[in-house]
Design a protein around this motif. Structure first.
Motif, PDB file in Angstrom:
ATOM      1  N   GLY A 205      47.115  50.598  36.355  1.00  0.00           N
ATOM      2  CA  GLY A 205      47.090  49.753  37.536  1.00  0.00           C
ATOM      3  C   GLY A 205      47.689  48.381  37.355  1.00  0.00           C
ATOM      4  O   GLY A 205      46.942  47.396  37.254  1.00  0.00           O
ATOM      5  N   PRO A 206      49.018  48.247  37.315  1.00  0.00           N
ATOM      6  CA  PRO A 206      49.615  46.918  37.135  1.00  0.00           C
ATOM      7  C   PRO A 206      49.568  46.023  38.369  1.00  0.00           C
ATOM      8  O   PRO A 206      49.688  44.801  38.245  1.00  0.00           O
ATOM      9  N   MET A 207      49.383  46.597  39.554  1.00  0.00           N
ATOM     10  CA  MET A 207      49.428  45.786  40.777  1.00  0.00           C
ATOM     11  C   MET A 207      48.073  45.180  41.136  1.00  0.00           C
ATOM     12  O   MET A 207      47.984  44.354  42.035  1.00  0.00           O
ATOM     13  N   GLU A 208      47.002  45.587  40.446  1.00  0.00           N
ATOM     14  CA  GLU A 208      45.666  45.098  40.788  1.00  0.00           C
ATOM     15  C   GLU A 208      45.288  43.811  40.071  1.00  0.00           C
ATOM     16  O   GLU A 208      44.148  43.364  40.164  1.00  0.00           O
ATOM     17  N   VAL A 209      46.224  43.243  39.323  1.00  0.00           N
ATOM     18  CA  VAL A 209      45.893  42.069  38.520  1.00  0.00           C
ATOM     19  C   VAL A 209      45.317  40.951  39.390  1.00  0.00           C
ATOM     20  O   VAL A 209      45.651  40.817  40.575  1.00  0.00           O
ATOM     21  N   ALA A 216      37.804  40.279  46.006  1.00  0.00           N
ATOM     22  CA  ALA A 216      37.347  40.776  47.307  1.00  0.00           C
ATOM     23  C   ALA A 216      38.302  41.834  47.853  1.00  0.00           C
ATOM     24  O   ALA A 216      37.872  42.844  48.429  1.00  0.00           O
ATOM     25  N   GLN A 217      39.604  41.611  47.683  1.00  0.00           N
ATOM     26  CA  GLN A 217      40.584  42.609  48.104  1.00  0.00           C
ATOM     27  C   GLN A 217      40.493  43.861  47.234  1.00  0.00           C
ATOM     28  O   GLN A 217      40.656  44.982  47.727  1.00  0.00           O
ATOM     29  N   PHE A 218      40.243  43.675  45.950  1.00  0.00           N
ATOM     30  CA  PHE A 218      40.055  44.822  45.053  1.00  0.00           C
ATOM     31  C   PHE A 218      38.891  45.675  45.547  1.00  0.00           C
ATOM     32  O   PHE A 218      38.988  46.904  45.593  1.00  0.00           O
ATOM     33  N   GLU A 219      37.805  45.026  45.926  1.00  0.00           N
ATOM     34  CA  GLU A 219      36.627  45.764  46.391  1.00  0.00           C
ATOM     35  C   GLU A 219      36.934  46.609  47.622  1.00  0.00           C
ATOM     36  O   GLU A 219      36.467  47.748  47.747  1.00  0.00           O
ATOM     37  N   LYS A 220      37.751  46.068  48.534  1.00  0.00           N
ATOM     38  CA  LYS A 220      38.037  46.763  49.794  1.00  0.00           C
ATOM     39  C   LYS A 220      39.201  47.738  49.681  1.00  0.00           C
ATOM     40  O   LYS A 220      39.173  48.811  50.281  1.00  0.00           O
ATOM     41  N   MET A 221      40.236  47.349  48.921  1.00  0.00           N
ATOM     42  CA  MET A 221      41.477  48.112  48.933  1.00  0.00           C
ATOM     43  C   MET A 221      41.653  49.041  47.733  1.00  0.00           C
ATOM     44  O   MET A 221      42.373  50.028  47.819  1.00  0.00           O
ATOM     45  N   VAL A 222      41.040  48.707  46.618  1.00  0.00           N
ATOM     46  CA  VAL A 222      41.270  49.460  45.386  1.00  0.00           C
ATOM     47  C   VAL A 222      40.066  50.329  45.023  1.00  0.00           C
ATOM     48  O   VAL A 222      40.201  51.528  44.759  1.00  0.00           O
ATOM     49  N   ASN A 250      40.096  40.762  34.437  1.00  0.00           N
ATOM     50  CA  ASN A 250      38.730  40.384  34.038  1.00  0.00           C
ATOM     51  C   ASN A 250      37.765  40.393  35.211  1.00  0.00           C
ATOM     52  O   ASN A 250      36.619  40.838  35.084  1.00  0.00           O
ATOM     53  N   LEU A 251      38.213  39.912  36.377  1.00  0.00           N
ATOM     54  CA  LEU A 251      37.325  39.822  37.538  1.00  0.00           C
ATOM     55  C   LEU A 251      37.111  41.170  38.208  1.00  0.00           C
ATOM     56  O   LEU A 251      36.245  41.295  39.080  1.00  0.00           O
ATOM     57  N   ASN A 252      37.873  42.177  37.801  1.00  0.00           N
ATOM     58  CA  ASN A 252      37.723  43.517  38.381  1.00  0.00           C
ATOM     59  C   ASN A 252      36.786  44.413  37.573  1.00  0.00           C
ATOM     60  O   ASN A 252      36.411  45.494  38.038  1.00  0.00           O
ATOM     61  N   ILE A 253      36.398  43.982  36.393  1.00  0.00           N
ATOM     62  CA  ILE A 253      35.567  44.819  35.523  1.00  0.00           C
ATOM     63  C   ILE A 253      34.282  45.289  36.212  1.00  0.00           C
ATOM     64  O   ILE A 253      33.911  46.463  36.087  1.00  0.00           O
ATOM     65  N   PRO A 254      33.582  44.436  36.971  1.00  0.00           N
ATOM     66  CA  PRO A 254      32.360  44.935  37.629  1.00  0.00           C
ATOM     67  C   PRO A 254      32.604  46.144  38.528  1.00  0.00           C
ATOM     68  O   PRO A 254      31.726  47.015  38.636  1.00  0.00           O
ATOM     69  N   GLY A 274      44.798  44.934  29.206  1.00  0.00           N
ATOM     70  CA  GLY A 274      45.795  44.038  28.658  1.00  0.00           C
ATOM     71  C   GLY A 274      45.164  43.031  27.712  1.00  0.00           C
ATOM     72  O   GLY A 274      43.937  42.877  27.661  1.00  0.00           O
ATOM     73  N   PRO A 275      45.990  42.308  26.941  1.00  0.00           N
ATOM     74  CA  PRO A 275      45.460  41.336  25.975  1.00  0.00           C
ATOM     75  C   PRO A 275      44.738  40.174  26.632  1.00  0.00           C
ATOM     76  O   PRO A 275      44.031  39.427  25.961  1.00  0.00           O
ATOM     77  N   GLU A 276      44.885  40.036  27.963  1.00  0.00           N
ATOM     78  CA  GLU A 276      44.187  38.968  28.679  1.00  0.00           C
ATOM     79  C   GLU A 276      42.681  39.229  28.776  1.00  0.00           C
ATOM     80  O   GLU A 276      41.907  38.320  29.078  1.00  0.00           O
TER      81      GLU A 276
END
Length: 358
Positions: A205-209, A216-222, A250-254, A274-276
């Motif tokens: 998933g490279p576009m979800e960074v 919030a968009q990750f929660e709704k769209m991904v 990092n913020l998408n881990i939950p 990623g290394p981040e």
């Protein structure tokens, strides 16, 4: 003296929650293998047998534990009727989109989901060739089933898609439903042909960074589509999935944790962030149940000398080696295609020196 394990034995031990003799190495090699084999990139990417051959040669040369796994970032457009271009040694190292099948909102309505019944769509026919060779030698059948968001952003013209995320969310959801249905059809095809126990789908998933979309968009769209695809994986009885949330997530881990719990997942995810994303953060989220891959910076692999890469590998091994669910040494993304062979050697050297369990 205890006899050294073979690469398949090391991977099997980690998958079965046992300690191998040393940390396995999965250097996420793709186009690099074509260079090792002296194979033109367009030939490498357009023929599953040639892709397998080149990867097997690289595996045998370096002795790492990765098996061939066909897939690339521009997944989706070809399968839905668009066009891709195979790399021609002009700076590209993987297939690239030259015609997106969705450019207008009306195109989404007209889009037909590939059913995998008569003819495999696009790159899946190539992935199937590679998978057949893998399974014949006792390796898993690897194939791409996500991420849905990143694939949808390639099926549609990417800039337009990202605009629609804000302005036309209903259209985005319609497109992502169709993309997720394609991935589910792929899962059913490969599980039926090779057996769920022999499959290892992967999602990148490279576009979800976090710099591209908000949590919030990750929660709704991904998240809903990640859940849909992974629930199907669970339903089919597939036990191992390679997950590559590329870049800073990092913020998408939950949400990945929620996905795992909502699926009532009993198998193993193999996480390559990623290394981040620090290994300690990954271990806290998934370490009791899943395999964590050490995420050496790919830019450093190109720029830094051999000794410094060994030290970078040593650092991630020392952090992740004790992970309860298992640990694999890996870069944070695909191994650079133009890296010198001694850079792979640095990974192997670090695993031998610092990754021993006994």
């Amino acid at each position: 003296m205890t006899k050294a394990m073979t690469p398949p034995q090391r991977m099997l031990a980690v998958l079965n929650r046992k300690k191998p003799d040393r940390v396995p190495v999965v250097p996420f090699i793709q186009a690099y293998a074509a260079r090792v084999a002296g194979m033109p990139l367009d030939e490498f990417w357009s023929n599953g047998d040639r892709y397998f051959d080149a990867n097997l040669m690289s595996m045998r040369l370096h002795g790492y534990e990765q098996s061939p796994l066909y897939g690339y970032a521009a997944c989706g457009p070809w399968e839905f009727g668009g066009k891709i271009q195979m790399p021609k040694n002009n700076g590209d190292t993987a297939p690239a989109v030259i015609n997106h099948p969705v450019r207008t909102l009306e195109d989404i309505d007209r889009l037909e989901v590939p059913d995998f019944k008569k003819k495999l769509p696009g790159a899946y026919a190539i992935a199937d060739q590679t998978a057949e060779r893998c399974v014949a030698l006792g390796m898993p059948a690897g194939f791409q089933v996500g991420s849905v968001f990143s694939a949808a952003a390639q099926v549609a013209e990417t800039t337009q898609f990202l605009t629609w995320v804000m302005s036309k969310p209903d259209a985005v959801h319609m497109l992502m439903e169709k993309v997720s249905d394609m991935f589910i059809n792929a899962l059913c095809y490969f599980a039926d042909k090779y057996g769920a126990e022999n499959c290892m789908p992967f999602q990148a998933g490279p576009m979800e960074v976090n710099g591209m979309i908000s949590p919030a968009q990750f929660e709704k769209m991904v998240h809903p589509y990640n859940l849909k695809v992974n629930q199907k994986i669970r339903e089919l009885g597939i036990q191992t999935v390679l997950m590559h949330p590329c870049g800073n997530q990092n913020l998408n881990i939950p949400y990945y944790v929620q996905m795992r719990e909502a699926c009532n997942w009993h198998g193993r995810y193999i996480w390559i962030f990623g290394p981040e994303t620090p290994i300690a953060n990954q271990m806290k989220a998934f370490g009791e149940k899943d395999i964590i891959c050490g995420n050496v910076d790919t830019l450093a692999i190109v720029e830094k000398p051999y000794d410094e890469i060994v030290e970078l590998c040593k650092s991630v091994i020392e952090t992740g080696k004790s992970n309860p669910g298992g640990f694999i040494l890996a870069p944070g993304c695909e191994f650079p295609a133009d890296a010198a062979p001694i850079k792979v050697m640095a990974f192997m050297e670090a695993a031998e020196q610092f990754g021993r369990y006994q």
